[in-house]
Design an enzyme around this catalytic site. Structure first.
Site, PDB file in Angstrom:
ATOM      1  N   ASP A  22       0.814  -1.210   0.000  1.00  0.00           N
ATOM      2  CA  ASP A  22       0.000   0.000   0.000  1.00  0.00           C
ATOM      3  C   ASP A  22       0.850   1.264   0.000  1.00  0.00           C
ATOM      4  OD1 ASP A  22      -1.956  -1.955   0.347  1.00  0.00           O
ATOM      5  OD2 ASP A  22      -3.181  -0.648   1.596  1.00  0.00           O
ATOM      6  N   ARG A 101       0.853   4.903  18.262  1.00  0.00           N
ATOM      7  CA  ARG A 101       0.532   5.957  17.300  1.00  0.00           C
ATOM      8  C   ARG A 101       0.976   7.352  17.751  1.00  0.00           C
ATOM      9  NH1 ARG A 101       1.115   2.118  14.226  1.00  0.00           N
ATOM     10  NH2 ARG A 101      -0.679   1.194  13.186  1.00  0.00           N
ATOM     11  N   ASP A 130      -6.836   3.846  12.738  1.00  0.00           N
ATOM     12  CA  ASP A 130      -5.535   4.502  12.665  1.00  0.00           C
ATOM     13  C   ASP A 130      -5.571   5.830  11.922  1.00  0.00           C
ATOM     14  OD1 ASP A 130      -3.994   2.904  14.255  1.00  0.00           O
ATOM     15  OD2 ASP A 130      -3.305   1.610  12.630  1.00  0.00           O
ATOM     16  N   SER A 186      -3.717  -8.841   7.518  1.00  0.00           N
ATOM     17  CA  SER A 186      -2.761  -7.754   7.665  1.00  0.00           C
ATOM     18  C   SER A 186      -2.269  -7.707   9.108  1.00  0.00           C
ATOM     19  CB  SER A 186      -3.401  -6.412   7.287  1.00  0.00           C
ATOM     20  OG  SER A 186      -4.447  -6.087   8.184  1.00  0.00           O
TER      21      SER A 186
END
Length: 429
Positions: A22, A101, A130, A186
């Protein structure tokens, strides 16, 4: 149009780069749109070939590549405060992705400012958490920053409706791709945990294949002999881990040691359906090895060292609200600052050592010691008075019963007295 002219027209973008399909395609697509692209990676403890990622980003056309080592601040500024307040989401998830994050976003903004970037970009999907976490963090750190989110742009997601379109684009532009058809899900990994979602896991009744789990041994195949360890805490923070053969005191080393022990003994796997911030339910599988050990030990020590009202207030407010803030991406906010300012005060007395047994997926507490004076063995004993006068409890019970007697008398006057056990469930037998 030349690349120089294009970059002058559109500006410079710092892309959160993972090295996967991606973000590699996004990198090339941004160049195609006329941006100059810098690639950013954060080392938050994931098992990654950073040299290979650098080479790939530059080959795809990135003007520069930045790798920031953020492991220590990840542990000391995010993981350990979460341990101190026993942060957990929906009673199961230890927030491993959420915790990383803010550190990554802060690292990105620092590089973006240093390198005079006009934009930051990421490869988060339009349905996930996210995208919210990263962008709220960006704006909380640099309100003027501009964000490019390709997976929310029609010109991008209409062009790439599925993985096959991305693979075709990658092949056409010479983007190296590692085929992952054998592992149709994923992942996101850091020092704290690894997550698995999407692909075959989107069916919540699909049992994860045994070869999916990367960090931990299967409990069935973990050692047949248990292992004893001790964790010493000061003010709610783990300051020493002792095993039969070694001692660890550095903050990062402590966490790495616990991770290694938990992985060996199959500790820290969960498989849940959770509620994403945007309102979608999502199935996720997680491995949080060292964090699971720390949570068990810390909560046990608090039982001995933390005042009950302080613990109740912390559990009912700080733990719940901070967990929600972390999950939803509001780390850089006034409410988070307010909540975390209360954590040190709640942990002032959480000092001591916990003995644990690790065995086939289980963390078993075998004992604890502390010099704090909240636990009095003689006062609690059934074998001696220890300064406690039992008759004084009679008054305590009488006062506590005042309102219950009033309630019972009111029911009797209404003809509702003499409640049978079955009445509790709304049924008279």
């Amino acid at each position: 149009m030349s690349s120089t002219a294009a970059s002058e027209k559109k500006g410079r973008v710092l892309l959160a780069y993972s090295g996967g399909l991606d973000t590699s395609c996004i990198l090339v697509w941004l160049l195609e749109q006329g941006y100059e692209v810098y690639a950013f990676m954060a080392d938050v403890g994931q098992e990654e070939d950073f040299d290979a990622a650098r080479e790939k980003a530059l080959k795809c056309g990135a003007s520069k590549f930045f790798l920031e080592d953020l492991k220590r601040e990840f542990v000391t500024e995010l993981i350990y405060p979460a341990v101190q307040c026993n942060a957990i989401y929906e009673g199961v998830y230890l927030l491993g992705t959420s915790l990383a994050r803010p550190v990554i976003a802060r690292g990105m903004i620092e590089v973006a400012e240093r390198e005079a970037c006009d934009f930051v970009s990421h490869g988060c999907t339009g349905k996930g958490n996210d995208q919210v976490r990263f962008e709220l963090a960006f704006y909380g750190l640099k309100p003027s920053i501009k964000v490019i989110a390709p997976w929310r742009l029609p010109e991008f997601y209409n062009r790439f409706p599925g993985r096959s379109a991305l693979l075709e684009y990658a092949a056409a532009h010479g983007v190296p791709v590692v085929q992952t058809a054998s592992k149709p899900w994923s992942t996101d990994e850091n020092l704290f945990h690894i997550s698995y979602e999407a692909g075959i896991l989107e069916d919540p009744n699909t049992t994860p294949p045994s070869d999916m789990w990367k960090l931990t041994a299967s409990p069935e195949h973990a050692p047949n002999e248990p292992e004893q360890i001790q964790i010493q805490f000061e003010k709610g923070l783990p300051v020493k881990v002792t095993t039969g053969s070694s001692t660890h005191t550095d903050a990062v080393d402590v966490f790495l040691a616990l991770n290694a022990l938990a992985r060996k003994h199959g500790i820290g796997r969960v498989d849940i359906v959770e509620n994403r911030f945007i309102g979608v339910k999502s199935r996720g599988c997680y491995e949080s090895p060292g964090a699971t050990i720390l949570r068990v030990a810390h909560m046990d020590l608090e039982g001995m060292t933390l005042d009950r009202n302080v613990r109740a207030l912390r559990d009912q407010f700080i733990t719940i609200e901070l967990s929600r803030i972390l999950y939803n991406g509001y780390f850089f906010s006034p409410e988070r600052e307010f909540l975390t300012s209360a954590i040190p005060a709640s942990q002032a007395t959480v000092n001591g050592t916990v003995k644990l047994k690790l065995y086939k997926g289980n963390v078993v507490v075998e004992g604890r010691t502390s010099d704090e004076g909240l636990y009095d063995e003689k006062f609690s004993s059934m074998d001696e008075m220890g300064g406690f006068e039992p008759e004084e409890t009679s008054g305590f019970i009488s006062v506590s019963a005042i309102r219950l007697k009033a309630w019972a008398n009111a029911n009797i006057r209404k003809g509702q007295g003499g409640v049978k056990p079955a009445d509790v469930y709304g049924t008279r037998l």
